[in-house]
Design a protein around this motif. Structure first.
Motif, mmCIF file in Angstrom:
data_model
loop_
_atom_site.group_PDB
_atom_site.id
_atom_site.type_symbol
_atom_site.label_atom_id
_atom_site.label_comp_id
_atom_site.label_asym_id
_atom_site.label_seq_id
_atom_site.Cartn_x
_atom_site.Cartn_y
_atom_site.Cartn_z
ATOM 1 N N GLU A 128 -132.903 -56.467 -94.400
ATOM 2 C CA GLU A 128 -133.267 -55.089 -94.072
ATOM 3 C C GLU A 128 -132.100 -54.299 -93.496
ATOM 4 N N LEU A 129 -131.155 -54.997 -92.845
ATOM 5 C CA LEU A 129 -129.961 -54.310 -92.335
ATOM 6 C C LEU A 129 -129.113 -53.786 -93.491
ATOM 7 N N LEU A 130 -129.071 -54.547 -94.563
ATOM 8 C CA LEU A 130 -128.365 -54.102 -95.768
ATOM 9 C C LEU A 130 -129.029 -52.847 -96.334
ATOM 10 N N TYR A 131 -130.362 -52.819 -96.358
ATOM 11 C CA TYR A 131 -131.068 -51.665 -96.902
ATOM 12 C C TYR A 131 -130.829 -50.422 -96.042
ATOM 13 N N VAL A 132 -130.810 -50.595 -94.727
ATOM 14 C CA VAL A 132 -130.542 -49.451 -93.848
ATOM 15 C C VAL A 132 -129.126 -48.926 -94.108
ATOM 16 N N ALA A 133 -128.165 -49.832 -94.243
ATOM 17 C CA ALA A 133 -126.793 -49.407 -94.552
ATOM 18 C C ALA A 133 -126.754 -48.677 -95.892
ATOM 19 N N GLY A 134 -127.521 -49.178 -96.873
ATOM 20 C CA GLY A 134 -127.584 -48.493 -98.159
ATOM 21 C C GLY A 134 -128.169 -47.100 -98.029
ATOM 22 N N LEU A 135 -129.215 -46.948 -97.229
ATOM 23 C CA LEU A 135 -129.831 -45.633 -97.019
ATOM 24 C C LEU A 135 -128.857 -44.641 -96.392
ATOM 25 N N TYR A 136 -127.978 -45.136 -95.527
ATOM 26 C CA TYR A 136 -127.150 -44.240 -94.715
ATOM 27 C C TYR A 136 -125.700 -44.137 -95.181
ATOM 28 N N HIS A 137 -125.293 -44.907 -96.197
ATOM 29 C CA HIS A 137 -123.851 -44.944 -96.499
ATOM 30 C C HIS A 137 -123.315 -43.598 -96.992
ATOM 31 N N ASP A 138 -124.145 -42.804 -97.662
ATOM 32 C CA ASP A 138 -123.694 -41.489 -98.152
ATOM 33 C C ASP A 138 -124.490 -40.339 -97.559
ATOM 34 N N ILE A 139 -125.226 -40.599 -96.502
ATOM 35 C CA ILE A 139 -126.210 -39.625 -96.023
ATOM 36 C C ILE A 139 -125.571 -38.381 -95.416
ATOM 37 N N ALA A 140 -124.294 -38.474 -95.046
ATOM 38 C CA ALA A 140 -123.632 -37.330 -94.412
ATOM 39 C C ALA A 140 -122.802 -36.514 -95.391
ATOM 40 N N LYS A 141 -122.949 -36.787 -96.689
ATOM 41 C CA LYS A 141 -122.199 -35.989 -97.668
ATOM 42 C C LYS A 141 -122.690 -34.535 -97.642
ATOM 43 N N GLY A 142 -121.747 -33.645 -97.878
ATOM 44 C CA GLY A 142 -122.089 -32.231 -97.932
ATOM 45 C C GLY A 142 -122.065 -31.533 -96.591
ATOM 46 N N ARG A 143 -121.731 -32.268 -95.523
ATOM 47 C CA ARG A 143 -121.699 -31.643 -94.194
ATOM 48 C C ARG A 143 -120.299 -31.215 -93.789
ATOM 49 N N GLY A 144 -119.294 -31.627 -94.571
ATOM 50 C CA GLY A 144 -117.916 -31.444 -94.132
ATOM 51 C C GLY A 144 -117.539 -32.614 -93.242
ATOM 52 N N GLY A 145 -116.251 -32.881 -93.135
ATOM 53 C CA GLY A 145 -115.824 -34.018 -92.325
ATOM 54 C C GLY A 145 -115.945 -35.319 -93.092
#
Length: 887
Positions: free
Chosen positions: A493-510
């Motif tokens: 499940e830790l792998l799945y959480v990392a998968g959910l969040y690995h690109d989640i901040a795209k489009g915010r700048g930075g």
């Protein structure tokens, strides 16, 4: 918006004109220009109907011009979209000339001149001339004909004929509600399949793809057949649509109409595909602007994808509702309770009463957990889906902070069944984006390139899907190492959480990796994970690109590169999680990106890093030990093949240590044996075989031994390019006695090794041998054209030059637009500067080439002159950017 001439005035003008065709064409063009100018200030619904009314007037006037008005037993009927009085600037004008009986000769003559006239004035018409009986028979046999007739309206002639046709083709005589629905649903299923059942194509078709205009029409057709409703809004009155759903449907439809209107104006044809050729201009035309974080075209496409998703979900829910509540209303039902909130009706999950979500908001998440815990369920009942969508507004900060809801979500992530499909459902119904607002921000987000072929949300869920696939033994053949590693992960499940969040901040700048790591930590804390678990997840998000970048852009045959990567990883647990995440991520980015070569690079980096970790980070391997070990292994193989040890040592004496550092023992033995046995020592030696026989599994190896010349690299890569081969890796080593020992790893145009195609291998060998006999005659020849899609991307060339002090060479990192002949051109620039290519890592990511060259001067020394480096950088940028502008 009324045309500038009334029906009577237009008819009179055509009758009086010496050139009625020219007059009608000019009238259409002028009136259409007036409509286009009004786009900014006029409701799109008004424009679409005004275009239909404009065409109505021209057709009716032309009908009269050719003596067809007042004729008995003949009618001009608008069908299809035109029948709905919905036309865009270049839409097809679908017409039916409806006859009571076979027409007389004067009517035939008039119709022929009428149709020719319409083509001459620039209308794209689709027409049929049929008797009433013919139409009835065709409608009985073809659902498309029956559907067109449902939307018919009379333009000229006898309206009684159309009424008779409508009556004889109605549900009382053919295609009753159930049969019509079944046929149209099958038709839609086939249509969606042609677009890979996704709303998220790179160049979407706004009419036919899932979530397109056809999906709206599908709802209207099915409901009209059953309810005889003349408009989408009328479906609210009969209880098929809620007022809120109609509002969403109308808003989405208007957005698609606005896009289609401008697409037709831009292309001046009936174009329904959002090709890369048009996306930037459409974004500007529709008022989008670049921001610090996203391009205008990315804002535009994100809006489109969200509309398509909303329409697709509505279409799916309403058609399922129609099937359940109307068509299957009298079927026997089996209902069994699951708990106080849910029950199962005919193998579909549903809420036990309408106020379940209002009374118990946590049931919004429980719905999906129950689906996971009951894998035999076929789906969720449409009424429950409707209630889910309506009540998702109950998910607020208090809901997200509730430990009970957090526990439900973690239970879902730990479920052994259907995680990907349920997360996908949660996204489609708007639940996932409300529960994780950071995920909601990436829904529909696209990146304007050819590398990322999915939106960020679709890519993210595909990463989860790829991770889940590694649980199955039938994946072992394709991902042997990844399957083994996955089984060792202590907490998937830790792998799945990392998968959910690995690109989640795209489009915010930075830096999206750093910002995503912060989000991941907050998620882990809120969901009760231990500090160690949270740190691991955040580390994975922060470093999710590290392994692929190291494998593809650095020389992983260098023990120091491996040691540095091992230091960053730290231990085997982090390495295992990162490896699986990397494999899943690459496979979810672009299907063409994952190939046997990239798989082999990751496998090699994983294996060498694991060995380094077991050896201990305080005990790194020395280069000389690596070289000596390689020589000893290769010598043993050769002696076992009865090769003369003295001859081997004589040959190796002039080659140098670099060769033994970069090449594997089995390949050295292969090269050496061929060099000792060759019959024509003055000719270049070209060896070709599958690299699956070595540690470099995944490509075809081409080994070249030939006298070194300044233009050798350019000549070789040009020859390989002309052969349609893609270079994945290049190692260029010059011996002390002036020979070049070069290894190229190549794939064919399909991204696979050459295989055992003997004729192809001989063609490659012959072409290279002839080229290398006289490399000084080499001239760049580009026989392949740049792909259409690549032309629409502006990829400014970036060149970074740095010295690799450890290996005494200079690294030149080039990012530019990919195009045929690129490597040969870069090689010629190096040759002009009297620089030698010693090594190269080649990567093509969509439309972008990201290549790293390791070079030296003619004396084998790094390039130490800053002025020379600056001049080289400027020349590369100038010349490669000039290439960007060429077709």
């Amino acid at each position: 918006m009324q045309p500038s001439l009334s029906q009577e005035q237009l008819q009179e003008a055509l009758q009086k004109s010496a050139q009625p065709g020219q007059y009608a064409r000019q009238f259409l063009e002028q009136e259409q220009a007036r409509l286009n100018q009004a786009f900014e200030t006029t409701d799109i619904q008004v424009l679409v109907r005004a275009r239909a009314e404009l065409v109505d007037r021209v057709l009716i006037a032309a009908w009269s011009l050719f003596g067809l008005a007042g004729r008995e037993g003949v009618a001009l009927v608008a069908v299809g979209g035109y029948g709905r009085a919905e036309l865009h600037p270049c839409s097809d004008v679908d017409l039916l000339v409806l006859l009571a009986d076979d027409p007389s000769q004067p009517v035939r003559d008039g119709l022929e001149r009428f149709v020719t006239f319409l083509w001459d004035i620039g209308l794209e018409i689709g027409h049929a001339v049929r008797t009433l009986d013919e139409c009835v028979e065709l409608a009985r046999a073809d659902i498309t004909v029956a559907t067109n007739i449902m939307e018919a309206r009379t333009l000229a002639g006898s309206d009684r004929l159309r009424e008779q046709l409508e009556d004889r083709t109605g549900p009382e005589h053919m295609w009753d509600s159930a049969a019509f629905f079944a046929a149209k649903w099958e038709e839609q299923t086939d249509r969606h399949r042609r677009f890979n059942d996704t709303e998220y194509n790179l160049e979407p078709d706004i009419k036919n793809a899932p979530g397109g205009l056809r999906d709206v029409q599908m709802i209207a057709w099915v409901a009209k057949r059953h309810f005889n409703a003349d408009s989408l809004e009328a479906l609210v009155d009969v209880g098929f649509l809620t007022r809120e759903e109609y509002g969403v449907l109308r808003k989405c439809l208007d957005t698609l109409w606005e896009i289609r209107w401008q697409l037709h104006v831009l292309t001046e044809r009936n174009e329904n595909r959002l090709l890369f050729d048009h996306q930037r201009q459409l974004a500007t035309r529709l008022g989008h602007e670049d921001s610090d974080a996203n391009l205008a075209v990315e804002h535009f496409m994100k809006g489109f994808y969200r509309v398509a998703l909303a329409l697709s979900v509505l279409n799916e829910m309403l058609l399922q509702l129609f099937d359940e509540v109307i068509l299957r209303a009298n079927e026997p039902e089996q209902v069994r309770p699951l708990n106080r909130r849910f029950q199962v009706r005919n193998d579909y999950l549903e809420i036990s009463h309408p106020d379940v979500f209002k009374e118990t908001p946590s049931a919004l998440l429980e719905t999906f957990l129950l689906m996971a815990q009951n894998p035999d369920l076929k789906g969720i009942r449409a009424a429950t889906v409707r209630s889910l969508i309506f009540h998702r507004r109950l998910i607020n900060d208090a809901f997200r902070a509730d430990p009970a809801n957090n526990a439900l979500f973690m239970q879902l992530l730990r479920s052994p069944h259907s995680l990907f499909s349920l997360l996908r459902r949660m996204k489609r119904y708007g639940i996932l984006g409300k529960y994780l607002p950071e995920f909601g921000g990436i829904i529909g987000m696209m990146q304007y390139d050819l590398f990322h072929i999915y939106t960020v949300d679709a890519h993210t869920l595909l990463v989860i899907k790829n991770m889940r696939r590694l649980r199955y033994e039938d994946m072992r053949e394709e991902f042997p190492l990844a399957v083994d590693v996955f089984y060792r992960l202590p907490k998937p499940e830790l792998l799945y959480v990392a998968g959910l969040y690995h690109d989640i901040a795209k489009g915010r700048g930075g830096d999206h990796s750093e910002l995503g790591a912060d989000d991941a930590i907050a998620f882990c804390q809120r969901h009760g994970l231990t500090p160690w678990d949270g740190k691991l997840v955040a580390w994975l998000v922060r470093n999710h690109l590290t392994m692929s970048v190291t494998a593809q852009r650095k020389d992983i045959s260098d023990p120091e590169v491996v040691y540095e990567f091992a230091r960053k990883v730290g231990d085997l647990v982090h390495l295992d999680y990162l490896y699986v995440l990397t494999v899943a991520d690459i496979n979810a980015t672009n299907p063409t990106l994952w190939n046997s070569w990239r798989a082999s690079l990751l496998r090699q980096l994983y294996t060498e890093t694991k060995r380094a970790l077991r050896r201990g980070l305080n005990n790194p391997v020395e280069k000389q030990d690596w070289i000596d070990e390689t020589r000893d292994e290769a010598m043993k193989m050769l002696v076992d093949r009865d090769c003369d040890a003295g001859a081997i040592e004589t040959l190796w004496a002039n080659i140098g240590d670099e060769y033994f550092l970069r090449e594997a023992p089995r390949d050295i033995a292969w090269h050496t044996e061929a060099l000792l046995q060759r019959d024509t020592p003055d000719d270049p030696l070209v060896l070709i075989r599958e690299s699956s026989q070595s540690v470099l599994a995944g490509g075809s190896q081409i080994f070249i031994y030939t006298p070194d010349t300044r233009n050798l690299f350019s000549a070789t890569v040009n020859a390989l390019d002309s052969l349609g081969l893609t270079i994945m890796d290049a190692r260029i080593i010059t011996s002390a006695d002036g020979f070049s020992l070069d290894t190229y790893i190549v794939l064919d145009e399909h991204g696979t090794p050459i295989g055992e195609d003997l004729a192809r291998i001989e063609q490659i060998r012959k072409t290279l041998t002839e080229t290398l006999k006289h490399p000084e005659r080499f001239a760049t020849t580009v026989s392949r054209r740049m792909p259409r899609r690549n032309k629409h991307f502006d990829v400014p060339t970036r060149v970074v030059i740095s010295n690799d002090l450890t290996n005494d060479r200079t690294a030149v990192d080039i990012q530019t637009l990919d195009r045929p002949g690129l490597l040969a051109h870069i090689g010629r620039i190096f040759m002009r500067f009297e620089l030698l290519v010693q090594n190269a890592r080649i990567a093509t990511l969509g439309e972008k080439a990201e290549d790293v060259f390791f070079i030296t001067d003619l004396n084998g020394e790094p390039v130490s002159d800053p002025a020379l480096c600056q001049q080289l950088q400027q020349t590369l940028i100038q010349e490669l950017d000039d290439k960007n502008g060429q077709s």
